[in-house]
Design a protein around this motif. Structure first.
Motif, PDB file in Angstrom:
ATOM      1  N   MET A   1      -4.141  18.917   9.693  1.00 31.07           N
ATOM      2  CA  MET A   1      -3.574  18.203   8.565  1.00 31.07           C
ATOM      3  C   MET A   1      -4.187  18.727   7.270  1.00 31.07           C
ATOM      4  SD  MET A   1      -2.559  14.207   8.454  1.00 31.07           S
ATOM      5  CE  MET A   1      -3.769  13.265   9.142  1.00 31.07           C
ATOM      6  N   ASP A   2      -3.301  19.040   6.343  1.00 35.07           N
ATOM      7  CA  ASP A   2      -3.843  19.479   5.050  1.00 35.07           C
ATOM      8  C   ASP A   2      -4.012  18.281   4.117  1.00 35.07           C
ATOM      9  OD1 ASP A   2      -1.237  18.938   4.431  1.00 35.07           O
ATOM     10  OD2 ASP A   2      -0.861  20.806   3.349  1.00 35.07           O
ATOM     11  N   ILE A   3      -4.557  18.550   2.947  1.00 37.84           N
ATOM     12  CA  ILE A   3      -4.928  17.475   2.023  1.00 37.84           C
ATOM     13  C   ILE A   3      -3.719  16.664   1.562  1.00 37.84           C
ATOM     14  CG2 ILE A   3      -4.883  18.908  -0.062  1.00 37.84           C
ATOM     15  CD1 ILE A   3      -7.544  16.298   0.663  1.00 37.84           C
ATOM     16  N   SER A   4      -2.570  17.320   1.366  1.00 34.24           N
ATOM     17  CA  SER A   4      -1.381  16.597   0.894  1.00 34.24           C
ATOM     18  C   SER A   4      -0.874  15.628   1.967  1.00 34.24           C
ATOM     19  CB  SER A   4      -0.279  17.569   0.468  1.00 34.24           C
ATOM     20  OG  SER A   4       0.178  18.315   1.573  1.00 34.24           O
ATOM     21  N   GLU A   5      -0.958  16.028   3.229  1.00 32.79           N
ATOM     22  CA  GLU A   5      -0.553  15.123   4.321  1.00 32.79           C
ATOM     23  C   GLU A   5      -1.486  13.912   4.390  1.00 32.79           C
ATOM     24  OE1 GLU A   5      -0.649  17.828   7.612  1.00 32.79           O
ATOM     25  OE2 GLU A   5       1.523  18.109   7.589  1.00 32.79           O
ATOM     26  N   ILE A   6      -2.765  14.158   4.203  1.00 37.73           N
ATOM     27  CA  ILE A   6      -3.749  13.069   4.222  1.00 37.73           C
ATOM     28  C   ILE A   6      -3.464  12.093   3.074  1.00 37.73           C
ATOM     29  CG2 ILE A   6      -6.190  12.505   3.895  1.00 37.73           C
ATOM     30  CD1 ILE A   6      -6.822  15.190   5.333  1.00 37.73           C
ATOM     31  N   ILE A   7      -3.189  12.654   1.899  1.00 37.50           N
ATOM     32  CA  ILE A   7      -2.890  11.804   0.738  1.00 37.50           C
ATOM     33  C   ILE A   7      -1.614  11.009   0.975  1.00 37.50           C
ATOM     34  CG2 ILE A   7      -2.206  11.856  -1.706  1.00 37.50           C
ATOM     35  CD1 ILE A   7      -4.182  14.236  -2.012  1.00 37.50           C
ATOM     36  N   THR A   8      -0.583  11.665   1.516  1.00 38.58           N
ATOM     37  CA  THR A   8       0.681  10.987   1.796  1.00 38.58           C
ATOM     38  C   THR A   8       0.490   9.871   2.809  1.00 38.58           C
ATOM     39  OG1 THR A   8       1.905  13.032   1.342  1.00 38.58           O
ATOM     40  CG2 THR A   8       3.053  11.329   2.595  1.00 38.58           C
ATOM     41  N   THR A   9      -0.217  10.152   3.892  1.00 35.91           N
ATOM     42  CA  THR A   9      -0.464   9.150   4.930  1.00 35.91           C
ATOM     43  C   THR A   9      -1.261   7.979   4.368  1.00 35.91           C
ATOM     44  OG1 THR A   9      -0.485  10.898   6.611  1.00 35.91           O
ATOM     45  CG2 THR A   9      -1.448   8.795   7.219  1.00 35.91           C
ATOM     46  N   THR A  10      -2.292   8.271   3.594  1.00 37.92           N
ATOM     47  CA  THR A  10      -3.122   7.218   2.998  1.00 37.92           C
ATOM     48  C   THR A  10      -2.302   6.380   2.030  1.00 37.92           C
ATOM     49  OG1 THR A  10      -5.055   8.650   3.200  1.00 37.92           O
ATOM     50  CG2 THR A  10      -5.243   6.776   1.717  1.00 37.92           C
ATOM     51  N   SER A  11      -1.456   7.027   1.232  1.00 39.26           N
ATOM     52  CA  SER A  11      -0.604   6.309   0.277  1.00 39.26           C
ATOM     53  C   SER A  11       0.351   5.369   1.005  1.00 39.26           C
ATOM     54  CB  SER A  11       0.198   7.288  -0.570  1.00 39.26           C
ATOM     55  OG  SER A  11      -0.656   8.065  -1.366  1.00 39.26           O
ATOM     56  N   LYS A  12       0.923   5.833   2.104  1.00 39.56           N
ATOM     57  CA  LYS A  12       1.837   4.986   2.891  1.00 39.56           C
ATOM     58  C   LYS A  12       1.099   3.785   3.481  1.00 39.56           C
ATOM     59  CE  LYS A  12       5.190   8.563   4.116  1.00 39.56           C
ATOM     60  NZ  LYS A  12       5.739   9.404   5.193  1.00 39.56           N
ATOM     61  N   LYS A  13      -0.130   4.015   3.938  1.00 41.03           N
ATOM     62  CA  LYS A  13      -0.924   2.915   4.490  1.00 41.03           C
ATOM     63  C   LYS A  13      -1.246   1.888   3.410  1.00 41.03           C
ATOM     64  CE  LYS A  13      -3.051   5.432   8.306  1.00 41.03           C
ATOM     65  NZ  LYS A  13      -4.301   5.996   8.850  1.00 41.03           N
ATOM     66  N   ILE A  14      -1.615   2.382   2.229  1.00 40.91           N
ATOM     67  CA  ILE A  14      -1.921   1.479   1.109  1.00 40.91           C
ATOM     68  C   ILE A  14      -0.677   0.686   0.728  1.00 40.91           C
ATOM     69  CG2 ILE A  14      -2.513   1.403  -1.355  1.00 40.91           C
ATOM     70  CD1 ILE A  14      -4.406   3.811  -0.768  1.00 40.91           C
ATOM     71  N   ALA A  15       0.469   1.338   0.666  1.00 40.57           N
ATOM     72  CA  ALA A  15       1.721   0.655   0.319  1.00 40.57           C
ATOM     73  C   ALA A  15       2.061  -0.402   1.369  1.00 40.57           C
ATOM     74  CB  ALA A  15       2.855   1.663   0.187  1.00 40.57           C
ATOM     75  N   GLY A  16       1.873  -0.065   2.623  1.00 39.26           N
ATOM     76  CA  GLY A  16       2.129  -1.031   3.698  1.00 39.26           C
ATOM     77  C   GLY A  16       1.213  -2.235   3.600  1.00 39.26           C
ATOM     78  N   THR A  17      -0.048  -1.978   3.311  1.00 35.14           N
ATOM     79  CA  THR A  17      -1.011  -3.078   3.154  1.00 35.14           C
ATOM     80  C   THR A  17      -0.639  -3.946   1.956  1.00 35.14           C
ATOM     81  OG1 THR A  17      -2.764  -1.722   4.120  1.00 35.14           O
ATOM     82  CG2 THR A  17      -3.451  -3.620   2.837  1.00 35.14           C
ATOM     83  N   ALA A  18      -0.228  -3.333   0.873  1.00 36.81           N
ATOM     84  CA  ALA A  18       0.180  -4.078  -0.322  1.00 36.81           C
ATOM     85  C   ALA A  18       1.391  -4.955  -0.017  1.00 36.81           C
ATOM     86  CB  ALA A  18       0.483  -3.123  -1.465  1.00 36.81           C
ATOM     87  N   GLN A  19       2.345  -4.433   0.741  1.00 35.74           N
ATOM     88  CA  GLN A  19       3.530  -5.217   1.114  1.00 35.74           C
ATOM     89  C   GLN A  19       3.129  -6.413   1.971  1.00 35.74           C
ATOM     90  OE1 GLN A  19       6.039  -2.234   2.932  1.00 35.74           O
ATOM     91  NE2 GLN A  19       7.215  -1.933   1.056  1.00 35.74           N
ATOM     92  N   LYS A  20       2.190  -6.213   2.884  1.00 38.69           N
ATOM     93  CA  LYS A  20       1.712  -7.322   3.712  1.00 38.69           C
ATOM     94  C   LYS A  20       1.029  -8.381   2.856  1.00 38.69           C
ATOM     95  CE  LYS A  20       1.042  -4.503   7.846  1.00 38.69           C
ATOM     96  NZ  LYS A  20       0.062  -3.817   8.688  1.00 38.69           N
ATOM     97  N   MET A  21       0.251  -7.942   1.875  1.00 39.89           N
ATOM     98  CA  MET A  21      -0.441  -8.886   0.990  1.00 39.89           C
ATOM     99  C   MET A  21       0.562  -9.685   0.164  1.00 39.89           C
ATOM    100  SD  MET A  21      -3.629  -6.490  -0.173  1.00 39.89           S
ATOM    101  CE  MET A  21      -4.417  -7.680  -1.223  1.00 39.89           C
ATOM    102  N   VAL A  22       1.615  -9.034  -0.313  1.00 34.72           N
ATOM    103  CA  VAL A  22       2.656  -9.736  -1.064  1.00 34.72           C
ATOM    104  C   VAL A  22       3.336 -10.764  -0.169  1.00 34.72           C
ATOM    105  CG1 VAL A  22       4.925  -9.448  -2.152  1.00 34.72           C
ATOM    106  CG2 VAL A  22       3.061  -7.910  -2.751  1.00 34.72           C
TER     107      VAL A  22
END
Length: 60
Positions: free
Chosen positions: A1-22
């Motif tokens: 996995m390169d850095i952009s994939e890691i950033i994309t995956t992390t961003s998706k996880k953060i967005a998912g967590t934010a949706q759960k919090m909402v």
């Protein structure tokens, strides 16, 4: 996995967590609204009982 994939995956996880919090916040808000409306109903019933008691005192 390169850095952009890691950033994309992390961003998706953060967005998912934010949706759960909402979602949790919305559920809590709805729960508080329900509790408030139950409180109002109880208050109205107490007022009705007070009126009935007052009427009973007048009759006696």
């Amino acid at each position: 996995m390169d850095i952009s994939e890691i950033i994309t995956t992390t961003s998706k996880k953060i967005a998912g967590t934010a949706q759960k919090m909402v979602s949790i916040a919305e559920n809590l808000s709805n729960g508080l609204k329900l509790i408030d409306s139950i409180g109002i109903m109880i208050e109205q019933e107490i007022k009705k009982m007070d009126k009935m008691l007052d009427f009973g005192r007048i009759c006696i």
